[in-house]
Enzyme design. Structure first.
Site, PDB file in Angstrom:
ATOM      1  N   ASP A   1      -9.287 -10.086   9.198  1.00 35.62           N
ATOM      2  CA  ASP A   1      -8.651  -8.897   8.967  1.00 35.62           C
ATOM      3  C   ASP A   1      -9.687  -7.833   9.436  1.00 35.62           C
ATOM      4  OD1 ASP A   1      -6.087  -7.520   8.366  1.00 35.62           O
ATOM      5  OD2 ASP A   1      -7.304  -6.740   6.666  1.00 35.62           O
TER       6      ASP A   1
ATOM      7  N   SER B   1      -0.009  -5.276  10.624  1.00 35.38           N
ATOM      8  CA  SER B   1       0.489  -6.090   9.554  1.00 35.38           C
ATOM      9  C   SER B   1       1.511  -6.968   9.987  1.00 35.38           C
ATOM     10  CB  SER B   1       0.939  -5.517   8.356  1.00 35.38           C
ATOM     11  OG  SER B   1       1.055  -6.112   7.273  1.00 35.38           O
TER      12      SER B   1
ATOM     13  N   LYS C   1      -8.390  -2.246   1.531  1.00 33.18           N
ATOM     14  CA  LYS C   1      -8.263  -1.491   2.591  1.00 33.18           C
ATOM     15  C   LYS C   1      -8.811  -0.012   2.572  1.00 33.18           C
ATOM     16  CE  LYS C   1      -6.279  -3.875   6.242  1.00 33.18           C
ATOM     17  NZ  LYS C   1      -5.480  -4.594   6.157  1.00 33.18           N
TER      18      LYS C   1
ATOM     19  N   HIS D   1      -9.968  -3.587  13.310  1.00 28.30           N
ATOM     20  CA  HIS D   1      -8.707  -4.114  12.509  1.00 28.30           C
ATOM     21  C   HIS D   1      -8.300  -5.471  13.182  1.00 28.30           C
ATOM     22  CE1 HIS D   1      -4.580  -3.980  10.403  1.00 28.30           C
ATOM     23  NE2 HIS D   1      -5.602  -4.756   9.773  1.00 28.30           N
TER      24      HIS D   1
ATOM     25  N   ARG E   1       0.859  -1.161   0.158  1.00 32.09           N
ATOM     26  CA  ARG E   1      -0.087  -0.091  -0.052  1.00 32.09           C
ATOM     27  C   ARG E   1       0.969   1.246  -0.022  1.00 32.09           C
ATOM     28  NH1 ARG E   1      -2.115   0.720   4.324  1.00 32.09           N
ATOM     29  NH2 ARG E   1      -1.414  -1.203   5.294  1.00 32.09           N
TER      30      ARG E   1
ATOM     31  N   LYS F   1      -2.756 -11.793  13.007  1.00 29.39           N
ATOM     32  CA  LYS F   1      -4.191 -11.932  12.941  1.00 29.39           C
ATOM     33  C   LYS F   1      -4.631 -13.084  11.777  1.00 29.39           C
ATOM     34  CE  LYS F   1      -4.437  -7.782  11.077  1.00 29.39           C
ATOM     35  NZ  LYS F   1      -3.001  -7.399  11.064  1.00 29.39           N
ATOM     36  N   THR F   2      -3.926 -13.115  10.761  1.00 26.45           N
ATOM     37  CA  THR F   2      -4.378 -14.208   9.698  1.00 26.45           C
ATOM     38  C   THR F   2      -4.166 -15.585  10.156  1.00 26.45           C
ATOM     39  OG1 THR F   2      -4.299 -12.718   7.945  1.00 26.45           O
ATOM     40  CG2 THR F   2      -4.552 -14.922   7.233  1.00 26.45           C
TER      41      THR F   2
ATOM     42  N   ARG G   1       1.404 -12.573  -1.337  1.00 23.88           N
ATOM     43  CA  ARG G   1       0.259 -12.535  -0.966  1.00 23.88           C
ATOM     44  C   ARG G   1      -0.674 -13.727  -1.488  1.00 23.88           C
ATOM     45  NH1 ARG G   1      -1.698  -9.295   3.594  1.00 23.88           N
ATOM     46  NH2 ARG G   1      -0.175  -7.793   3.982  1.00 23.88           N
TER      47      ARG G   1
HETATM   48  N1  LIG Z   1       4.998 -17.058  17.028  1.00 26.63           N
HETATM   49  C1  LIG Z   1       4.189 -16.511  15.894  1.00 26.63           C
HETATM   50  N2  LIG Z   1       3.047 -16.050  15.998  1.00 26.63           N
HETATM   51  C2  LIG Z   1       2.281 -15.656  14.801  1.00 26.63           C
HETATM   52  N3  LIG Z   1       2.953 -15.603  13.567  1.00 26.63           N
HETATM   53  C3  LIG Z   1       4.206 -16.106  13.515  1.00 26.63           C
HETATM   54  C4  LIG Z   1       4.958 -16.341  14.602  1.00 26.63           C
HETATM   55  N4  LIG Z   1       6.313 -16.886  14.170  1.00 26.63           N
HETATM   56  C5  LIG Z   1       6.110 -16.716  12.793  1.00 26.63           C
HETATM   57  N5  LIG Z   1       5.007 -16.332  12.446  1.00 26.63           N
HETATM   58  C6  LIG Z   1       4.669 -15.758  10.998  1.00 26.63           C
HETATM   59  O1  LIG Z   1       4.351 -14.473  11.037  1.00 26.63           O
HETATM   60  C7  LIG Z   1       3.255 -14.025  10.163  1.00 26.63           C
HETATM   61  C8  LIG Z   1       2.180 -13.403  10.578  1.00 26.63           C
HETATM   62  O2  LIG Z   1       1.593 -12.933   9.400  1.00 26.63           O
HETATM   63  P1  LIG Z   1      -0.114 -12.766   9.316  1.00 26.63           P
HETATM   64  O3  LIG Z   1      -0.754 -13.887  10.021  1.00 26.63           O
HETATM   65  O4  LIG Z   1      -0.318 -12.621   7.978  1.00 26.63           O
HETATM   66  O5  LIG Z   1      -0.140 -11.125  10.012  1.00 26.63           O
HETATM   67  P2  LIG Z   1      -1.462 -10.358   9.901  1.00 26.63           P
HETATM   68  O6  LIG Z   1      -2.571 -10.853   9.429  1.00 26.63           O
HETATM   69  O7  LIG Z   1      -1.445  -9.838  11.395  1.00 26.63           O
HETATM   70  O8  LIG Z   1      -0.843  -9.260   9.215  1.00 26.63           O
HETATM   71  C9  LIG Z   1       3.232 -15.198   9.428  1.00 26.63           C
HETATM   72  O9  LIG Z   1       3.849 -15.588   8.008  1.00 26.63           O
HETATM   73  C10 LIG Z   1       3.654 -16.333  10.421  1.00 26.63           C
HETATM   74  O10 LIG Z   1       3.656 -17.602   9.820  1.00 26.63           O
HETATM   75  C1  LIG Z   2      -3.669  -6.175   3.559  1.00 23.08           C
HETATM   76  C2  LIG Z   2      -3.074  -5.580   4.668  1.00 23.08           C
HETATM   77  O1  LIG Z   2      -3.298  -6.382   5.919  1.00 23.08           O
HETATM   78  P1  LIG Z   2      -2.371  -7.082   6.830  1.00 23.08           P
HETATM   79  O2  LIG Z   2      -1.048  -7.003   6.473  1.00 23.08           O
HETATM   80  O3  LIG Z   2      -2.580  -6.876   8.073  1.00 23.08           O
HETATM   81  O4  LIG Z   2      -2.921  -8.762   6.716  1.00 23.08           O
HETATM   82  C3  LIG Z   2      -2.357  -4.274   4.477  1.00 23.08           C
HETATM   83  O5  LIG Z   2      -2.013  -3.738   5.587  1.00 23.08           O
HETATM   84  O6  LIG Z   2      -2.259  -4.089   3.515  1.00 23.08           O
HETATM   85 CA   LIG Z   3      -4.429  -5.871   7.978  1.00 17.28          CA
HETATM   86 MN   LIG Z   4      -3.682 -10.704   7.699  1.00 15.15          MN
END
Ligand SMILES: Nc1ncnc2c1ncn2[C@@H]1O[C@H](COP(=O)(O)OP(=O)(O)O)[C@@H](O)[C@H]1O
Ligand SMILES: C=C(OP(=O)(O)O)C(=O)O
Ligand SMILES: [Ca+2]
Ligand SMILES: [Mn+2]
Length: 665
Positions: free
Chosen positions: A384, A365, A328, A347, A183, A369-370, A449
Site C-alpha cells: 500500500d 481503494s 493513513k 500510494h 476513514r 493493490k493488495t 479488514r
Molecule cells: N479482476 C480483479 N482484479 C483485482 N481485484 C479483483 C478482481 N476481481 C475482484 N477483485 C476483488 O477486488 C478487491 C480488490 O481489493 P484490494 O486488493 O484490497 O484493493 P486495494 O488494496 O487497492 O484497496 C479484492 O477483494 C479482490 O478479490
Molecule cells: C486503508 C486504506 O487503504 P486501501 O483501501 O487502499 O487498502 C484506506 O483507504 O483506508
Molecule cells: Ca490504500
Molecule cells: Mn489495500
C-alpha cells in the site's frame, strides 16, 4: 478386558473371581499388590504453593544481545534500570499536559498486576509561569503504560477489557472498530501556519482542511487529558520506512489493545536493541478515538476530528476508533516529509520477480493493490505505501491491510493463510460457537479488514526494499465497463492518468443502483497527499524517464457492459495480464489504438480470451458502449479542468503533452 497394570480395574469374564448373579463378569477392584495408589505423574513440580507454581510459568524476557558496545545515543553505558526510567520519562513527556506543570505519573505494567513496587516517572516542564493551583487530582494519579506489548499480551488485554474482541477459529483477533468502519476524510484538519501556508496544497480539491494552532492545542489537550484519565494507556514505539537512511521513529499512544496490535502489525517492529536506543520519537499520534471532540470548538463540524500539526510533528485523533485512520494519517505525514528529501511517496503496492524486476501498483481503494501485489510467484515488497528514492523503492510499513469481503481460500490463498494468530480482523462476522468467520457477511460493514505483519506472506522480501521499478501499473476499477482490461501508456498518458486518479465503483450493494460512481483522486490518493498533485507527478515523470519504466493502465472492473449488465473481469484474467507485463512479453506484442481515450491495447495476451481485450467486442449494444465511453471521457475532461493551468516541471511543454494524452473527441 485384561488387567493392564498395577492397581488398575480389570474386567474379566473367565478369571478365577467368577461371575456375578446376573451373568455379567464381576469387576475386580482388588489390587494385585499392597502398594499405595499413585497417579502417573513423573517428578513433582518444584513449588510449595499455587502462587509459586504460577510464578514458574513466566520467565523474564531480556534483550537478545547485551548492551555492551551498542552505540545508541541514549543507551551508552546505561543500566537496565536507568534505561527503563528514561523510557518512562520520555512517555510522561509525550503525555504532558501543556496547561499544567508536569507530565503524568507513569508506571510500567498492567494496573491489575501490582505485585512489584512500581517504577514511577514523571517530567516537569521547563516553564516560567507558576500556576496558582499547582496540584490537581490528575497529577496525583498514576497512568500505567503498556509499552510495546507482544501480540499475545495484547490479545489478553483485548479479550479481557474490550467488548467485541474474540479469537477466531484460525487464531486471529476479531475486533469491532465502533461506529466508524472507514476513514473520515471530511473530519481531517491540518494546522495552517507560516511553514505550511506555502508548502501545502490548500483550497479547491485539496484534502487539507485548515485549522489554527490554538484549536489544535485545544484538541490535543482534550486527547491527552482523556488518555491520562485512564488507568492505562498503550504506547507503541516503532518505525516507518525500510530505507535505513530515511527511517522515521513514530510513537502511538492509544487506549485500546486493538489499536496497539493494529499498529504493531502495520508499522515496522523494532528489534529489542533498536528499542533500547529509540530515544525521542520523530512523530507522535495521540489516539483518543473513544472520546469525541467538542463541537463548540472552532473548525469542528462533527464529533470526529483527526488533526495534524506538522510543526509539532503530532497527530490527534478524537471521535473515531477506525484504526486505518492512524495508518493513513502517518502516510500523509510521509507525503510531506519525503518529498522534502527528494523522495517520492507512493500510494501503491510493490512486488519483485525472481529476476529482480520491480513493479508498482497504483490505485484507489478496492482496485487491487493488495490483491495483485500479493502474488505467489513474486516477492512482496508491500501492499500500500512506498517511497521511491535514488536508491530504489522501500516499503513505508511493516504490514498489510487486506480487504476481507468475499475472501476465498482458492482465489487468494496467501491472504487467507495470513489470517492467523496475531492478525487483527476488523468488523467481521463469525459463528458464535465455532468462531469460523463468514467472509461473505456484510452485517457490520462491507469494509471488513485484516491487518497482519508482512512476514505472514510467505514470499515477502525482508527487508522490504527493491531496486527501481520497471513497470508502473495504474489500476482502475471501471464500473462503466469501457476501459480496456490492459493498455500500454506513453509517459504523458501515464502522467495524465496518474493526475486524474480515476476509479468507478458501484455506489452500494442495494438493488436498483445502476449508475456507477466515478471517482477522481489525484495521484491515486488525494486524501493523503499534502503538496499539489503536480509536485508528485513531476517527480514520477522524472524518475520514470531516468529509469526507463513503462506505464500500464489495467482495468480490474467491468467488462461486457457496465455494472448491472456486464461482469467484473475475472481475477484469473487480470493475473494473466499482470504476468505478461512482468515477464516483458506484453511489451513485445502487437497493439492497436482505441477511440476517445487513444489507448494502445494489445491484440493478444497469453491465457486471456482475445475478444475481451477490446471492450467494444464484449458489449452486445454497440451504441450503448459508445455513449458510455463518451460519458466517461466527459467526466475525465471535467475533472482535469482544475489542472489545466498548472505547469509540471520547469517547462510547460509537458503540460501540453499531458493534456493531449487525455480523451479526445
Ligand atoms: N479482476 C480483479 N482484479 C483485482 N481485484 C479483483 C478482481 N476481481 C475482484 N477483485 C476483488 O477486488 C478487491 C480488490 O481489493 P484490494 O486488493 O484490497 O484493493 P486495494 O488494496 O487497492 O484497496 C479484492 O477483494 C479482490 O478479490
Ligand atoms: C486503508 C486504506 O487503504 P486501501 O483501501 O487502499 O487498502 C484506506 O483507504 O483506508
Ligand atoms: Ca490504500
Ligand atoms: Mn489495500
Amino acid at each position: 478386558m485384561a488387567a493392564t497394570g498395577k492397581g488398575r480395574v480389570s474386567i474379566s469374564a473367565n478369571s478365577g473371581t467368577g461371575t456375578g448373579r446376573n451373568g455379567l463378569p464381576t469387576i475386580q477392584t482388588q489390587k494385585k499388590t499392597n502398594e499405595v495408589c499413585h497417579d502417573d505423574s513423573s517428578a513433582p513440580v518444584k513449588a510449595q504453593t499455587i502462587n509459586e507454581l504460577h510464578s514458574l510459568q513466566k520467565k523474564k524476557s531480556a534483550p537478545t544481545t547485551p548492551n555492551i558496545g551498542f552505540q545508541g545515543p541514549f543507551t551508552a553505558g546505561l543500566s537496565e534500570e536507568e534505561r527503563s526510567k528514561q523510557q518512562l520519562q520520555s512517555i510522561s513527556a509525550s503525555l504532558a499536559s501543556l496547561t499544567r506543570e508536569t507530565g503524568p505519573n507513569v508506571v510500567k505494567g498492567d494496573p491489575t498486576k501490582q505485585s512489584e513496587t512500581p517504577r514511577v516517572a514523571h517530567v516537569s516542564q521547563q516553564s516560567h509561569f507558576t500556576p496558582t493551583i499547582s496540584v490537581s487530582d490528575s497529577s496525583l494519579k498514576f497512568t500505567h503504560v503498556l509499552y510495546n506489548l507482544s501480540p499475545a499480551e495484547l490479545y489478553e488485554q483485548a479479550i479481557i477489557y474490550e467488548k467485541g474482541s474474540f479469537i477466531t477459529s484460525s487464531g486471529a483477533l476479531a475486533t469491532l472498530s465502533g461506529a466508524k468502519t472507514g476513514r473520515s476524510p471530511k473530519d481531517k484538519r491540518v494546522v495552517r501556519d507560516c511553514t505550511t501556508e506555502d508548502d501545502l496544497w490548500w483550497g479547491k480539491g485539496s484534502p487539507n482542511i485548515e485549522m489554527d494552532e490554538q484549536t489544535f492545542m485545544v484538541n490535543r489537550e482534550r486527547a491527552v487529558d482523556y488518555l491520562n484519565s485512564l488507568d492505562k494507556v498503550f504506547v507503541n514505539d516503532q518505525f516507518l520506512n525500510w530505507d535505513p537512511e530515511n527511517r522515521i521513529k513514530v510513537r502511538i499512544v492509544s487506549a485500546r489493545a486493538y489499536h496497539s496490535l493494529f499498529m504493531h502489525n502495520m508499522c515496522i517492529r523494532p528489534t529489542p536493541e533498536e528499542l533500547e536506543s529509540f530515544g525521542t520519537p520523530d512523530f507522535t499520534i495521540y489516539n483518543a478515538g473513544q472520546f469525541p471532540c467538542n463541537r463548540y470548538t472552532h473548525y469542528m463540524t462533527s464529533s470526529t476530528s483527526i488533526d495534524l500539526h506538522l510543526g509539532r510533528r503530532e497527530m490527534v485523533i478524537l471521535g473515531t476508533q477506525y484504526a486505518g485512520e492512524m495508518k493513513k494519517g502517518l502516510f500523509g505525514v510521509m507525503h510531506y516529509l519525503m518529498p522534502k528529501r527528494q523522495i517520492l511517496s507512493l500510494h501503491s503496492g510493490c512486488n519483485m520477480g525472481k529476476d529482480g524486476d520491480v513493479a508498482l501498483f497504483f490505485g484507489l481503494s478496492g482496485t487491487g493493490k493488495t490483491t495483485l501485489s500479493t502474488d505467489h510467484n513474486r516477492y512482496l515488497i508491500g501492499d500500500d505505501e512506498h517511497c521511491w528514492s535514488s536508491n530504489g523503492v522501500s516499503n513505508i510499513e511493516g504490514g498489510c491491510y487486506a480487504k476481507c469481503i468475499d475472501l476465498s481460500r482458492e482465489k487468494e490463498p496467501d491472504i487467507w493463510n495470513a489470517i492467523k494468530f496475531g492478525t487483527v480482523l476488523e468488523n467481521v462476522v463469525f459463528d458464535e460457537h465455532t468462531r469460523e468467520v463468514d467472509f461473505s457477511d456484510k452485517s457490520v460493514t462491507e469494509n471488513t479488514r485484516a491487518a497482519y505483519p508482512i512476514e505472514y506472506i510467505p514470499n515477502a522480501k525482508i527487508p522490504c526494499v527493491a531496486t527501481h521499478p520497471k513497470n508502473i501499473i495504474l489500476l482502475a476499477c471501471d464500473a462503466f465497463g469501457v476501459l480496456p482490461p490492459v493498455s500500454k501508456l506513453s509517459l504523458p498518458q501515464t502522467m495524465y492518468h496518474f493526475i486524474s486518479g480515476y476509479t468507478a465503483l458501484v455506489a452500494g450493494t442495494e438493488e436498483g443502483i445502476k449508475e456507477p460512481q466515478a471517482t477522481f483522486s489525484a495521484c491515486f490518493g488525494a486524501a493523503f497527499i499534502m503538496l499539489h498533485p503536480t509536485k508528485y507527478a513531476a517527480m514520477l515523470a522524472t524518475k520514470m524517464k531516468e529509469h526507463g519504466a513503462t506505464g500500464w493502465l489495467v482495468n480490474t472492473g467491468w467488462s461486457g457492459g457496465r455494472y448491472g449488465s456486464g461482469n467484473r473481469i475475472k481475477l484469473a484474467y487480470t493475473r494473466k495480464i499482470i504476468d505478461a507485463i512482468h515477464s516483458g512479453n506484453l511489451l513485445k506484442g502487437n497493439y492497436k489504438k482505441t477511440e476517445v481515450f487513444g489507448l494502445e491495447i494489445p491484440t493478444e495476451v497469453e491465457g486471456v480470451p482475445s475478444e475481451i481485450l477490446d471492450p467494444i467486442n464484449t458489449w452486445s449494444d454497440k451504441n450503448a458502449y459508445k455513449e458510455t465511453l463518451l460519458k466517461l471521457g466527459g467526466l475525465f475532461k471535467n475533472n482535469f479542468e482544475v489542472f489545466v493551468a498548472h505547469k509540471i516541471g520547469k517547462d510547460d511543454k509537458l503540460t501540453d503533452e499531458i493534456l493531449a494524452a487525455g480523451p479526445i473527441f
